[in-house]
Design a protein around this motif. Structure first.
Motif, PDB file in Angstrom:
ATOM      1  N   SER A   1     -17.447  -3.111  -7.352  1.00 33.02           N
ATOM      2  CA  SER A   1     -16.034  -3.305  -7.521  1.00 33.02           C
ATOM      3  C   SER A   1     -15.068  -3.726  -6.347  1.00 33.02           C
ATOM      4  N   GLU A   2     -13.936  -4.400  -6.671  1.00 31.19           N
ATOM      5  CA  GLU A   2     -13.140  -4.731  -5.524  1.00 31.19           C
ATOM      6  C   GLU A   2     -12.023  -3.907  -5.047  1.00 31.19           C
ATOM      7  N   LEU A   3     -11.754  -4.209  -4.067  1.00 28.91           N
ATOM      8  CA  LEU A   3     -10.387  -3.072  -3.330  1.00 28.91           C
ATOM      9  C   LEU A   3      -9.123  -3.721  -4.071  1.00 28.91           C
ATOM     10  N   THR A   4      -8.164  -2.840  -4.296  1.00 31.19           N
ATOM     11  CA  THR A   4      -6.945  -3.087  -4.804  1.00 31.19           C
ATOM     12  C   THR A   4      -6.001  -3.156  -3.859  1.00 31.19           C
ATOM     13  N   PRO A   5      -4.954  -4.069  -3.780  1.00 38.44           N
ATOM     14  CA  PRO A   5      -3.911  -4.004  -2.779  1.00 38.44           C
ATOM     15  C   PRO A   5      -2.975  -3.005  -2.983  1.00 38.44           C
ATOM     16  N   LEU A   6      -2.408  -2.175  -1.750  1.00 43.31           N
ATOM     17  CA  LEU A   6      -1.413  -0.932  -2.160  1.00 43.31           C
ATOM     18  C   LEU A   6      -0.278  -1.203  -1.492  1.00 43.31           C
ATOM     19  N   THR A   7       0.909  -0.683  -2.372  1.00 42.08           N
ATOM     20  CA  THR A   7       2.245  -0.630  -1.797  1.00 42.08           C
ATOM     21  C   THR A   7       2.562   0.912  -1.629  1.00 42.08           C
ATOM     22  N   VAL A   8       2.998   1.501  -0.502  1.00 38.88           N
ATOM     23  CA  VAL A   8       3.403   2.770  -0.549  1.00 38.88           C
ATOM     24  C   VAL A   8       4.554   2.945   0.326  1.00 38.88           C
ATOM     25  N   HIS A   9       5.407   4.027   0.141  1.00 41.30           N
ATOM     26  CA  HIS A   9       6.549   4.398   0.779  1.00 41.30           C
ATOM     27  C   HIS A   9       6.207   5.005   2.209  1.00 41.30           C
TER      28      HIS A   9
ATOM     29  N   ALA B   1      -2.042   6.534   1.412  1.00 38.47           N
ATOM     30  CA  ALA B   1      -2.755   5.222   0.775  1.00 38.47           C
ATOM     31  C   ALA B   1      -4.288   5.373   0.928  1.00 38.47           C
ATOM     32  N   THR B   2      -4.644   5.105  -0.537  1.00 37.62           N
ATOM     33  CA  THR B   2      -6.347   5.407  -0.722  1.00 37.62           C
ATOM     34  C   THR B   2      -6.879   4.085  -1.231  1.00 37.62           C
ATOM     35  N   PHE B   3      -7.934   3.701  -0.473  1.00 35.43           N
ATOM     36  CA  PHE B   3      -8.322   2.295  -1.019  1.00 35.43           C
ATOM     37  C   PHE B   3      -9.754   2.785  -1.574  1.00 35.43           C
TER      38      PHE B   3
ATOM     39  N   CYS C   1       1.499   7.217   5.934  1.00 29.74           N
ATOM     40  CA  CYS C   1       1.551   5.776   6.355  1.00 29.74           C
ATOM     41  C   CYS C   1       2.995   5.590   7.056  1.00 29.74           C
ATOM     42  N   GLN C   2       2.923   4.609   8.144  1.00 31.34           N
ATOM     43  CA  GLN C   2       3.872   4.190   8.671  1.00 31.34           C
ATOM     44  C   GLN C   2       4.086   2.888   8.881  1.00 31.34           C
ATOM     45  N   LEU C   3       5.136   2.339   9.211  1.00 29.89           N
ATOM     46  CA  LEU C   3       5.538   0.991   9.033  1.00 29.89           C
ATOM     47  C   LEU C   3       4.516   0.050   9.778  1.00 29.89           C
ATOM     48  N   ASN C   4       4.078   0.406  10.891  1.00 29.11           N
ATOM     49  CA  ASN C   4       3.092  -0.355  11.649  1.00 29.11           C
ATOM     50  C   ASN C   4       1.871  -0.170  11.083  1.00 29.11           C
ATOM     51  N   ASP C   5       1.541   0.799  10.076  1.00 32.45           N
ATOM     52  CA  ASP C   5       0.155   0.680   9.281  1.00 32.45           C
ATOM     53  C   ASP C   5       0.114  -0.268   8.496  1.00 32.45           C
ATOM     54  N   ALA C   6       0.839  -1.215   8.411  1.00 32.90           N
ATOM     55  CA  ALA C   6       0.691  -2.249   7.382  1.00 32.90           C
ATOM     56  C   ALA C   6      -0.507  -3.067   7.791  1.00 32.90           C
ATOM     57  N   GLY C   7      -1.113  -3.676   6.989  1.00 27.95           N
ATOM     58  CA  GLY C   7      -2.185  -4.781   7.526  1.00 27.95           C
ATOM     59  C   GLY C   7      -3.301  -4.762   6.375  1.00 27.95           C
ATOM     60  N   THR C   8      -4.323  -5.320   6.749  1.00 24.79           N
ATOM     61  CA  THR C   8      -5.672  -5.769   5.695  1.00 24.79           C
ATOM     62  C   THR C   8      -6.722  -4.657   6.007  1.00 24.79           C
ATOM     63  N   VAL C   9      -7.259  -4.254   4.799  1.00 25.68           N
ATOM     64  CA  VAL C   9      -8.354  -3.259   4.796  1.00 25.68           C
ATOM     65  C   VAL C   9      -9.596  -4.022   4.222  1.00 25.68           C
ATOM     66  N   THR C  10     -10.808  -3.904   4.934  1.00 25.50           N
ATOM     67  CA  THR C  10     -12.031  -4.662   4.325  1.00 25.50           C
ATOM     68  C   THR C  10     -13.021  -3.590   4.085  1.00 25.50           C
ATOM     69  N   ALA C  11     -13.999  -3.740   3.111  1.00 28.21           N
ATOM     70  CA  ALA C  11     -15.302  -2.927   3.121  1.00 28.21           C
ATOM     71  C   ALA C  11     -16.431  -3.782   2.832  1.00 28.21           C
ATOM     72  N   ARG C  12     -17.459  -3.453   3.577  1.00 25.15           N
ATOM     73  CA  ARG C  12     -18.676  -4.361   3.687  1.00 25.15           C
ATOM     74  C   ARG C  12     -19.895  -3.393   3.112  1.00 25.15           C
ATOM     75  N   ALA C  13     -20.920  -3.926   2.402  1.00 21.24           N
ATOM     76  CA  ALA C  13     -21.967  -3.486   1.991  1.00 21.24           C
ATOM     77  C   ALA C  13     -22.968  -4.272   1.836  1.00 21.24           C
TER      78      ALA C  13
ATOM     79  N   LEU D   1      -2.477  -3.665   2.823  1.00 19.07           N
ATOM     80  CA  LEU D   1      -1.598  -2.368   2.745  1.00 19.07           C
ATOM     81  C   LEU D   1      -0.180  -2.810   3.031  1.00 19.07           C
ATOM     82  N   HIS D   2       0.995  -2.583   2.074  1.00 22.21           N
ATOM     83  CA  HIS D   2       2.145  -2.611   2.390  1.00 22.21           C
ATOM     84  C   HIS D   2       2.832  -1.312   2.481  1.00 22.21           C
ATOM     85  N   VAL D   3       3.609  -1.316   3.543  1.00 23.65           N
ATOM     86  CA  VAL D   3       4.417   0.033   3.796  1.00 23.65           C
ATOM     87  C   VAL D   3       6.095  -0.219   3.681  1.00 23.65           C
TER      88      VAL D   3
END
Length: 1804
Positions: free
Chosen positions: A1272-1280, A1285-1287, A1329-1341, A1350-1352
């Motif tokens: 299965s694919e990762l899903t983009p997340l937006t948190v306050h 935030a859990t991927f 999560c803080q504002l600087n935690d926003a970015g791209t999360v990648t999983a490899r198998a 990830l949007h904060v």
């Protein structure tokens, strides 16, 4: 809406809102309102958003602040909401009211189609109006029906139809009806026709056409009734009718009902098309009538209700339903249980003509049974309309003046609710009347039907006397319908259908449907603006109400409990409330609520309060006042609002804090009043010098003045107002008083038109306003017309003087005189006046003096004497004096007749033990009688008493017995009175029981009825149900003394009933009820059995009952069972069975067999067949899966609840470790979540553990593990900000490795980053999560990868605690504080003032403490006042800072002072500030420095010194500076009162007046008088007077007892004591007493005259003081003293002495005794038995006379043998123990008279 105010005036404000109006079409409608504003507002009227213009039918009258809208000839199109809008430069306001136009009553001539309604005033649009409504129809099944309605209105309304409140497509298929739209006749309006192609029975109902557009909604309805066509009768009349319904396939249900009760059957049927319903009874169709009602309830069920069931109503009732798809039946067997006690003859149906009578008659079993009459459920009481007659056992009801509403069901009811029912049919123009009442829910349709005898007649429908609109009425042939669609509460009332003189009425009751009220507004806030306004804001309620609503704003003055409505608003938002909207100045709170047609929401109160001041305007100003001298002058004015004001008189301010006061100079008194908007000044009793005074009034915004003019008042008479009529007696004092309006104004007195002259007998006085004419001693000649005349006005007095009336003093009661022939009779009457004329009458004729009648007069005594009375002289005599009469009844009896009563034989009937009195009256009291019974003389004993009282002789039998019957004689000489006495036994009474008794027994039990009588030998009769019983083995009658018994040795149920024990004069009632023996279950003995059976198989449950005829009921799982093909119920002898021929598992359960008294339970279990696998039939193919893939093995068994067991390669499978068992109904599933190599093999599902049990096997094959990959694919997340935030992703195989990267960098697990693994799932969690935690999360198998963003978001900074309004005083420190939901960074919030950032000021500082932010302002000044705010990026809050100037305070206030008259007072206070100049005032009048007033000010201390004070200086002393006022009370007490001139010793003569006098230092002082130390109170002889400073005590007619010491006290001062000496008055005798000689029985009069008039004397006779009463009368006439003695006796002779002080006079009284005579002599011969006592008795002419007893000439002396008795005039000789030697002659010597008795002795 905004109602604000500007700088140029006040906005419009409605004082009175327009009210909704309901008028009939063609009438006049008027709306009125009162609106104020400055400048006066411009008022316009609107409707539908458009301004209205004046026309021929529309006008806008205005009168000052009152504005109106007048609509002439109102039409239905004029209905709607009219808005009154008022506007001026300061703002605007509006108010609305609805106008409802009702349809007029239908007239005989319908308008022609060409006629069209006039257009609505001022606009071309309007609400829908029905031009033609649908008409009710009555059709046969299969006919075509067309219902049409035509509606007008702009814009064109939308039309739609409903049937019974439901849309047509919800009721029918589309092919059953068509809708045909079109245009109304004439081109105006639209129409919509409903066409029903082939009417069916279910099509019956109410059809409503709705019309709706933007301006409103209208509806009209009609009734459609579809009837079954009549069937053709059979050709052969003897042929039985064919059954209408099919025969039932199973036994019907049974329903029992008691006779007279209602039976209700309900059938619920569904089907499409809607089925037709028919009710049948015993195979015949039923039609609705008086006692059979058929209708459909609100749930859609079909109901048949049989009212007041009778025996003839029993039978089979069937509900048959059919439609095109088929038919079904439901049946019930009705049984009517008849009561044990029945009517002997029940009621019969009757018919009567309208205005005639109807007679209902029935018979009850016993005449003593009470009954009651009913018309349906209404109790009928006896009256002129309903005459109720009871004649023995017959009960009859006569209904007079029959009318249509008398048609119905009537009942006669006995006790126990036993009823007989009959129908009363009233023949008249109306055949089918209205129901007595109709209940309809609000919003439903109401239908009323009437059937008339003649077709085509026109009836009249009305409600509460008002005709109903024609649009809701329909007629067809004999039927008339009234359809009211969507009824409301206004439709409720008494609905009447009238046809000529015939009418029928129903009570229509509308039950309200409860609706929920709207919710309250939200976010209500108050902002206090400038210039006397306040801003209120709020949001609409959530959720918004479904119906239209408005907001209602209310105000409340702080300190009051009443809320008052301000105005109503349609839209939420902001509203500005000016000061002009409040009635008076004050602090006000506000609240708002939501109001709709369903009610009102809870109120929402705005936080805080606002100070508002109304601006006053002059509505009605002051006017000049012109009054007469001495009258009250009233000045008044009306303001537009309630506000305080100040009154001025000649420029001087009047004290407003004191309602009443006094103005100097002139001492003009005034009173200030304020009632609401009106202010009044009342000047009391103004004088001429006040003319020209100027009165002024001032308040903020208003100043007005007026002048006072005083005229000289003309004189007029204050009293009397009318002519006065007065009546007096001679010598009485007469005072005539006339009061004038002016003081000392001259007046003249006239009598009979001639001016009077003053004299000793007529005195004229004038005292201020009062003029008096006094007659000191009125005489008869003073009668006449008196007049007091002055300047053209007069007062009249009619005076009548009469002689005093004559009164009879003695006798006061009727006098009865008995005398015998030749006796002297004297009648005496005493009056209160000597010269009063007296007349005598006999039997109504005036008596004239003659030789036979002598009339005498002696002073006030008048006598009528009959010297030698004869029997004809008897009769009724009257002594008449003035208006009074004295009555005498004289009876003269001839001496030849001794017995006066009775004159004939007397018969006396008595009951045993009763008291019997026989009375005989004689002519003389001393006569002796002899009583005998049946010829023998009676002997006195306790059972027979002989009594003697004056002339009456009695024989008394205290408790008469049967043997006392006989003839009694009262004998005297040769006369006798006969009494025949008959004694009988008393009537028999039943002592027990006193009330009706009820006995309940069980069958075969012994029943005993007991009755106790008042007499033992009294016979009784026993009755049962009205028939006399006969003794038998089953019924025994017993008698034991007074007790009677009826015994039922072994009672049976049929022996129950009403028993009566009749004793002739009394009866006792017994109600006996014998119940059957208990019904028991004999076998099985156990009360609960567990039974098991196999399925399918036969199940039989058996019970044996006793007695054998007992009824049983069978239940399964609590529900009663009914016999059917699958369940058989049997009864044979005592055995009861329940049989299930083919039992199934579902037949298992709890079965109960129940008799009336016992029950037994069978727990039946039915075994099921072995479990089988249903599918697949073939062996399943092998299943190949890859490692990690899920595996599902499934099979289906024959029973849902069967258990199965799974095995893998022969070993049992345990759930867990990736294996899961599931059961879905009959399916059994084994699920392998992720297959592994170990999971490969043979899987078996077996239905049981027994060997050979059915089983099913599956083969599973698992391939080698595949390469790792992402499933299965990762899903983009937006948190306050701050959230986690859990991927998440899934991999295959489950043990594959996954690498996580963030922004391209490999993630290392830590506190903020967590990596999780669970089966196929892999997770990466970022904590906090803080504002600087926003970015791209990648999983490899393996060779695959997936990424997500990830949007904060930043967290909103909101205020939890908002700013609050603050009030502070100049110079104080202020803190404004808010609290946020989270801790914000530095600079996250900022402070504002008036919307701008805070200026730099050293007095302001800001601080943050976690969530709390504060703004400090040190030493606030007036410029700091305003609106402050605190805002973040996401929220904002505002508050008002109010700064009031630094207040001047009193540090040491004034103190109350009390000063003695002439002293001085010093008032001093200390303020909080120096250099303040203030004003001193006393009683509201400003004080100026002077000789008696000194004012000082030193620093903060202010002092006032007042000297030479008097009582008038008392009052309130105040110090005022700016708005500060301090007051204290000054009390000046008067100087103590002293006695200037004291009392003097005084000496007076007895009977003179003594006056003691002293003088005080003041005129107004109360004194206390004392005698010998005791306080004195005024009395007729003691008068206490105050003349200025003089105080007098006057003591009239002094006596020696008044002598003593007297003193006077006032306060602490005293005068005296002084001594009062009363000297004895010298009295001498002018005329001495004269000796008197009289005969015994006569009277004597003594007179003595003394020298003084008012002299008290005393009389003595023989040294004994005489007092008035009895035979002594004493009176005084001026100087003459008189003593009258009557009925003198010889012993009264002696010396008569009169003593008056030291003077006395003596005379002798001589009484000549009359010769002693015998009045009653002893018998000439008397016989006495030996040993007894002999009594000889004689009565002489007077008491005290000497009597001598002799035997053979020798005087007898008292001793043991002889006893001499004397009692008054009666003397007795008693000879004890009589012996033969006592025989002889005994003599009695009384004076010169003697009597002889011969004593005979018998016995030896």
């Amino acid at each position: 809406m905004k109602a604000g105010s500007g700088d140029q005036g006040s906005p419009p404000c409605f004082l009175r809102f327009p009210r909704p109006v309901r008028v009939v079409s063609g009438a006049e409608a008027e709306l009125k309102c009162v609106v104020l504003g400055e400048p006066p507002p411009i008022v316009v009227w609107e409707k539908g958003g458009q301004q209205l213009a004046a026309s021929e039918r529309l006008s806008f009258p205005a009168d000052g602040a009152e504005h109106g809208l007048l609509l002439s000839g109102a039409l239905p199109t004029d209905a709607g909401v009219y808005v009154c809008r008022a506007r001026n430069a300061a703002g605007e306001a509006y108010a609305a009211a609805a106008v409802t136009v009702l349809e007029p009553p239908a007239s005989e001539s319908e308008p022609q189609p060409a006629e069209r309604p006039l257009p609505p005033p001022g606009a071309g649009e309007g609400a829908p109006v029905f031009l033609a409504g649908p008409r009710s129809q009555w059709v046969l099944r299969g006919a075509q029906v067309v219902l049409t309605c035509q509606v007008g209105g702009l814009p064109a309304p939308a039309l739609y139809w409903e049937k019974d409140g439901m849309a047509l497509d919800e009721v029918w298929d589309s092919g059953h009806f068509t809708l045909e739209p079109g245009r109304a006749e004439g081109g105006q309006g639209v129409s919509l026709a409903l066409r029903i192609l082939a009417a069916r029975l279910p099509d019956s109902g109410v059809y409503v056409c709705h019309a709706r557009n933007a301006h409103g909604h209208a509806q009209a309805g009609a009734l459609l009734q579809v009837h079954q066509p009549p069937e053709n009768p059979p050709e052969d009349p003897d042929e039985a009718p064919k059954p209408v319904v099919e025969p039932l396939k199973c036994a019907p249900k049974t329903f029992w009902v008691n006779e007279g009760k209602h039976a209700k059957f309900r059938c619920y049927v569904m089907g499409k098309p809607e089925p037709e319903i028919e009710w049948h009874w015993e195979g015949r169709p039923l039609l609705s009538d008086r006692r059979r009602l058929m209708y459909r309830d609100r749930d859609g069920g079909f109901v048949l209700k049989v009212l007041y069931c009778q025996a003839k109503d029993r039978g089979l009732y069937v509900c048959a339903a059919r439609n095109s798809a088929g038919q079904t039946l439901s049946a019930v067997q009705l049984h009517v249980k008849e009561p044990r006690l029945r009517f002997t003859r029940p009621l019969q149906d009757v018919e009567g003509r309208e205005h005639g009578i109807a007679v209902l008659e029935c018979k009850v079993p016993n005449s003593r049974i009470p009954t009651a009459w009913f018309r349906e459920d209404q109790r009928l009481l006896p009256c002129r309309k309903y005459e109720q007659i009871e004649e023995g056992t017959v009960r009859r009801l006569i209904i007079h003046r029959l009318k249509a509403d008398d048609d119905g069901v009537y009942l006669c009811e006995m006790r126990g609710r036993v009823r007989t029912v009959a129908n009363v049919t009233v023949k008249g123009p109306i055949l089918k009347r209205l129901p007595r009442k109709l209940d309809v829910l609000e919003g439903e349709n109401a239908v009323l039907l009437v059937e008339t005898q003649e077709a085509g007649v026109e009836g009249r429908w009305s409600r509460d006397g008002e005709d109903l609109p024609a649009t809701c009425q329909s007629s067809s042939g004999h039927m008339h319908a009234l359809v009211l669609p969507g009824v409301t509460r206004e439709d409720a009332g008494e609905v009447t259908f009238s046809l000529g003189n015939s009418r029928t009425t129903t009570l229509l009751r509308v039950k309200c449907v409860k609706h929920s009220p709207p919710g309250p507004p939200v976010l209500a806030e108050m902002f206090k603006g400038h210039k006397n306004t306040v801003l209120l804001t709020w949001k609409p309620p959530e959720p918004a109400p479904e119906t239209p609503f408005i907001y209602r704003l209310e105000r409340q003055e702080v300190g009051s409990e009443d809320w008052i409505q301000c105005f109503s608003i349609e839209k939420a938002g902001a509203v500005e409330v000016p000061g002009d909207c409040v009635p008076s100045e004050g602090d006000y709170r506000f609240r708002v609520c939501t109001v709709s047609e369903h009610g009102r929401s809870p109120h929402v109160v705005f936080h805080g309060s606002a100070h508002l001041v109304p601006t006053a305007r002059l509505v009605a100003g002051l006017e000049d006042v012109q009054v007469y001298d001495g009258e009250d002058a009233v000045f008044s004015l009306d303001l537009s609002t309630i506000i305080q004001g100040t009154w001025f008189l000649n420029g001087e301010e009047l004290k407003s804090h004191e309602p009443e006061g006094q103005v100097e100079p002139g001492a003009l008194r005034y009173r200030i009043e304020q009632k609401g908007l009106q202010h009044r000044l009342l000047l009391r009793a103004v004088q001429h010098q006040h003319s020209g005074a100027l009165v002024g009034f001032s308040c903020p915004g208003v100043q007005d003045s007026a002048a006072l003019t005083i005229q000289e008042s003309p004189v007029h008479i204050l009293s009397p107002e009318d002519k006065v009529s007065l009546t007096f007696t001679t010598s009485e004092r007469v005072v005539l008083t006339c009061e004038l309006s002016r003081v000392d104004f001259p007046a003249c007195w006239y009598k009979d038109g001639q001016e009077v002259e003053e004299s000793e007998s007529l005195v004229v006085k004038m005292d201020g306003r009062k003029h008096r004419l006094i007659l000191p001693a009125a005489e008869v000649r003073d009668s006449g017309e008196f007049e007091c005349r002055t300047e053209g006005v007069s007062a009249f007095f009619s005076v009548t003087v009469r002689d005093p009336p004559v009164h009879i003093l003695d006798p006061q009661e009727h006098v009865f005189v008995h005398a015998i022939t030749s006796e002297c009779v004297m009648l005496t009457c005493e009056v209160d006046q000597e010269d009063a004329p007296v007349r005598w009458y006999k039997d109504g004729q005036e008596v004239e003096e003659s030789d036979l009648v002598v009339l005498e007069k002696e002073g006030t005594h008048h006598r009528l004497v009959l010297p030698a009375a004869q029997p004809p002289d008897g009769g009724e005599f009257q002594c008449v004096a003035g208006d009074e009469r004295a009555y005498f009844t004289v009876t003269i009896t001839d001496v030849s007749s001794w017995i006066v009563y009775p004159s004939g034989k007397v018969y006396v009937a008595a009951v045993r033990l009763e008291r019997v009195v026989l009375t005989c009256e004689l002519c003389r009291p001393w006569a002796e009688v002899r009583w005998t019974k049946d010829g023998e003389e009676v002997v006195e004993s306790p059972a027979l008493l002989l009594q003697k009282e004056d002339t009456v002789r009695r024989l008394v039998l205290p408790a008469v017995q049967l043997e006392d019957s006989g003839e009694y004689l009262c004998e005297i000489d040769d006369e006798s009175a006969s009494f025949t006495v008959t004694v009988t036994e008393p009537p028999v009474r039943i002592i027990y029981p006193r009330d009706e008794m009820t006995l309940i027994a069980v069958s075969l039990e012994c029943v005993v009825l007991r009755c106790e009588l008042s007499r033992q030998d009294a016979p009784v009769r026993w009755y049962k149900d009205g028939l006399e019983v006969e003794e038998s083995e089953a019924l025994v009658l017993e008698s034991d003394g007074p007790h009677r018994r009826l015994v039922l040795p072994a009672a049976q149920p049929e022996q129950g009933g009403e028993f009566v024990c009749d004793a002739g004069d009394d009866s006792a009632f017994f109600t006996v009820t014998v119940t059957a023996p208990p019904e028991k279950i004999v076998h099985p003995a156990a009360r609960s059995l567990d039974l098991q059976f196999g399925a399918p198989g036969r199940v039989e449950l058996r019970c044996e009952v006793a007695p054998a005829g007992s009824q049983v009921r069978w239940y399964k799982d609590g529900l009663e069972v009914e016999a059917s093909d699958t369940l058989l119920l049997g009864a044979e002898g005592p055995v009861r069975t329940l049989t299930l021929p083919h039992a199934q598992p579902e037949d298992a359960g709890e079965y109960v067999c129940e008799t009336r008294d016992e029950a037994v339970t069978f727990n039946v279990s039915v075994a099921e067949p072995p479990v089988q696998f249903l599918a697949p039939e073939a062996f399943p193919a092998p299943l190949c899966v890859a490692p990690g893939e899920p595996v599902v093995l499934s099979c289906e068994v024959s029973r849902a609840g069967a258990l199965v067991f799974w095995s893998h390669n022969g070993s049992p499978v345990q759930e867990g470790e990736g294996l899961e068992f599931q059961a879905e109904g009959p399916r059994r599933i084994l699920r392998i979540r992720a297959a592994e190599l170990t999971h490969a093999g043979l899987y078996t599902c077996q239905s049981g553990t027994a060997p050979g049990a059915p089983s099913l096997s599956f083969t599973v094959q698992v391939a080698e593990p595949p390469q790792a990959k992402l499933v299965s694919e990762l899903t983009p997340l937006t948190v306050h900000e701050g959230d986690d935030a859990t991927f998440r992703c899934e991999v295959s195989p489950p043990d594959a490795e996954v690498t996580w990267l963030r922004n391209g960098a490999v993630v290392t697990p830590g506190p903020q980053l967590e990596i999780g693994e669970h089966g196929l799932s892999r997770t990466l969690t970022v904590r906090g999560c803080q504002l600087n935690d926003a970015g791209t999360v990648t999983a490899r198998a393996g060779g695959t990868a997936t990424s997500a963003r990830l949007h904060v978001r930043e967290t909103e900074l909101l205020f939890l605690r908002r700013l609050q309004d603050v009030r502070a005083e100049e110079g104080q420190d202020v803190c404004l504080e808010v609290e946020t939901g989270r801790v914000g960074a530095a600079g996250a919030v900022r402070w504002l003032r008036a919307g701008e950032p805070l200026p730099h000021d050293s007095r302001m500082s800001m601080a943050q403490d976690g969530h709390v932010y504060r703004l400090f302002i040190h030493g606030v000044v007036l410029a700091d006042q305003g609106t402050y705010g605190c805002e973040s990026h996401h929220d904002r809050t505002l508050a008002r800072l109010s700064v009031r100037p630094k207040q001047l305070r009193v540090l040491r206030p004034l103190e109350d002072m009390t000063i003695i008259e002439g002293g001085s007072a010093t008032f001093q206070l200390e303020l909080s500030q120096e250099g303040v100049a203030g004003e001193w005032a006393r009683g509201g009048v400003r004080l100026q420095p002077g000789p008696k007033c000194h004012v000082h000010a030193e620093g903060r201390t202010h002092r006032l010194v007042l000297s030479s004070l008097g009582p008038a200086d008392s009052g309130c002393v105040s110090f005022t500076v700016d708005s500060l006022r301090c007051a204290a009370r000054l009390t000046v007490r008067e100087a103590p009162v002293t006695i200037v001139r004291g009392l003097q010793d005084l000496e007076v003569t007895e009977e003179d007046t003594a006056t003691l006098e002293c003088e005080l230092s003041q005129a107004l002082a109360d004194v206390t008088w004392e005698k010998d130390g005791c306080p004195l109170t005024p009395s007729p002889r003691l008068r206490l007077q105050a003349l200025g400073t003089r105080r007098l005590l006057q003591l009239r007619r002094c006596s020696p007892l008044d002598a003593g010491t007297y003193s006077c006290a006032v306060g602490a001062a005293r005068a005296g004591p002084v001594r009062l000496v009363v000297c004895e008055r010298n009295v001498s005798v002018l005329s001495e007493l004269r000796s008197v000689r009289v005969r015994e029985g006569d009277g004597a009069t003594f007179e003595c005259t003394v020298s003084k008039v008012e002299t008290t004397g005393s009389w003595e006779l023989g040294g004994r003081q005489l007092r008035p009463g009895g035979h002594v009368r004493i009176r005084q006439e001026g100087k003459k003293h008189i003593l009258v003695l009557s009925e003198l006796r010889p012993e009264d002779a002696g010396e008569v002495r009169f003593q008056a002080g030291p003077a006395q006079s003596v005379a002798q009284l001589e009484v000549e005794a009359l010769p002693l005579q015998m009045c009653r002599r002893p018998p000439r011969e008397k016989t006495v038995l030996v040993g007894r006592r002999a009594i000889l008795e004689v009565t002489v002419s007077r008491s005290g006379g000497h009597v001598c007893w002799l035997r053979e000439g020798v005087e007898l002396c008292p001793g043991d043998k002889y006893e001499l008795r004397s009692h008054g005039p009666t003397h007795s000789l008693v000879i004890h123990d009589v012996r033969p030697e006592d025989q002889g002659t005994y003599s009695c010597q009384a004076g010169q008279d003697s009597a002889h008795t011969r004593l005979l002795v018998e016995g030896e």
